[in-house]
Design a protein around this motif. Structure first.
Motif, mmCIF file in Angstrom:
data_model
loop_
_atom_site.group_PDB
_atom_site.id
_atom_site.type_symbol
_atom_site.label_atom_id
_atom_site.label_comp_id
_atom_site.label_asym_id
_atom_site.label_seq_id
_atom_site.Cartn_x
_atom_site.Cartn_y
_atom_site.Cartn_z
ATOM 1 N N SER A 3 0.855 -1.183 0.000
ATOM 2 C CA SER A 3 0.000 0.000 0.000
ATOM 3 C C SER A 3 0.888 1.229 0.000
ATOM 4 C CB SER A 3 -0.895 -0.010 1.237
ATOM 5 O OG SER A 3 -1.654 1.164 1.299
ATOM 6 N N THR A 12 -5.105 9.572 -2.150
ATOM 7 C CA THR A 12 -5.090 8.364 -2.985
ATOM 8 C C THR A 12 -4.112 7.340 -2.413
ATOM 9 O OG1 THR A 12 -5.661 9.580 -4.975
ATOM 10 C CG2 THR A 12 -4.622 7.442 -5.290
ATOM 11 N N TRP A 14 -2.546 3.437 -3.349
ATOM 12 C CA TRP A 14 -2.413 2.358 -4.319
ATOM 13 C C TRP A 14 -2.265 1.064 -3.540
ATOM 14 C CZ3 TRP A 14 -3.016 3.294 -9.405
ATOM 15 C CH2 TRP A 14 -2.975 4.637 -9.800
ATOM 16 N N ARG A 16 -1.923 -3.290 -3.747
ATOM 17 C CA ARG A 16 -1.642 -4.494 -4.540
ATOM 18 C C ARG A 16 -1.432 -5.657 -3.577
ATOM 19 N NH1 ARG A 16 1.774 -5.480 -9.681
ATOM 20 N NH2 ARG A 16 0.934 -3.422 -10.028
ATOM 21 N N GLN A 53 -5.498 -5.266 -7.191
ATOM 22 C CA GLN A 53 -4.556 -4.172 -7.420
ATOM 23 C C GLN A 53 -5.344 -2.982 -7.940
ATOM 24 O OE1 GLN A 53 -1.655 -5.269 -10.321
ATOM 25 N NE2 GLN A 53 -3.106 -5.443 -11.973
ATOM 26 N N SER A 55 -6.315 1.526 -7.111
ATOM 27 C CA SER A 55 -6.192 2.711 -6.267
ATOM 28 C C SER A 55 -7.529 3.028 -5.611
ATOM 29 C CB SER A 55 -5.742 3.916 -7.091
ATOM 30 O OG SER A 55 -6.749 4.272 -8.024
ATOM 31 N N GLY A 67 -9.621 -0.495 -10.188
ATOM 32 C CA GLY A 67 -8.687 -1.596 -10.070
ATOM 33 C C GLY A 67 -9.206 -2.887 -10.652
#
Length: 107
Positions: A3, A12, A14, A16, A53, A55, A67
Motif C-alpha cells: 500500500s 489516494t 495504491w 496491490r 490491485q 487505487s 482496479g
C-alpha cells in the motif's frame, strides 16, 4: 499487501496484494479494504484466493476506486438499511450481479 500513498491532498492509496488463501491474511486485507472503501466488505468467490490491485481515492465522503480483482462479492454495510446510498460502478469483463432493495439485476 502493498500500500503506497500518492502525493497530493486527494488521499489516494495504491493497493496491490498477491493471491491470498490463508484466513488470517484474508481477514487483514478485508479489514484494510473495508477501511479504504467506506466499509464495503469484499469476499472471494468460488474458493479462489483474493488478489487485487488498484487505487482508492477519498475525497471527503466520496470514495473512488479503480482496479482489478479476482472474482468477489462486495457488500456495502448499509445493504440492509434504509439509508440512501449512491453507488456508481463499471466492470470491464466477467459477470456482474446487483441486489438492492429487493431488486436483482444480472449483467
Amino acid at each position: 499487501m502493498e500500500s503506497t500513498h500518492a502525493g497530493g491532498e486527494a488521499g489516494t492509496v495504491w493497493i496491490r496484494t498477491p493471491p491470498i488463501r490463508d484466513a488470517r491474511g484474508l481477514a487483514a486485507v478485508q479489514q484494510t479494504l473495508a477501511e479504504r472503501l467506506s466499509g464495503v466488505r469484499i469476499e472471494p468467490l468460488y474458493d479462489r484466493p483474493l488478489a487485487t490491485q488498484g487505487s482508492v481515492t477519498q475525497l471527503g465522503r466520496v470514495c473512488i476506486s479503480i482496479g482489478e480483482t479476482t472474482p468477489t462479492r462486495c457488500t456495502h454495510p448499509r445493504a440492509s438499511g434504509d439509508d440512501d446510498v449512491v453507488l456508481l460502478t463499471h466492470f470491464m469483463r466477467g459477470q456482474w450481479e446487483v441486489q438492492a432493495r429487493s431488486r436483482h439485476l444480472d449483467l
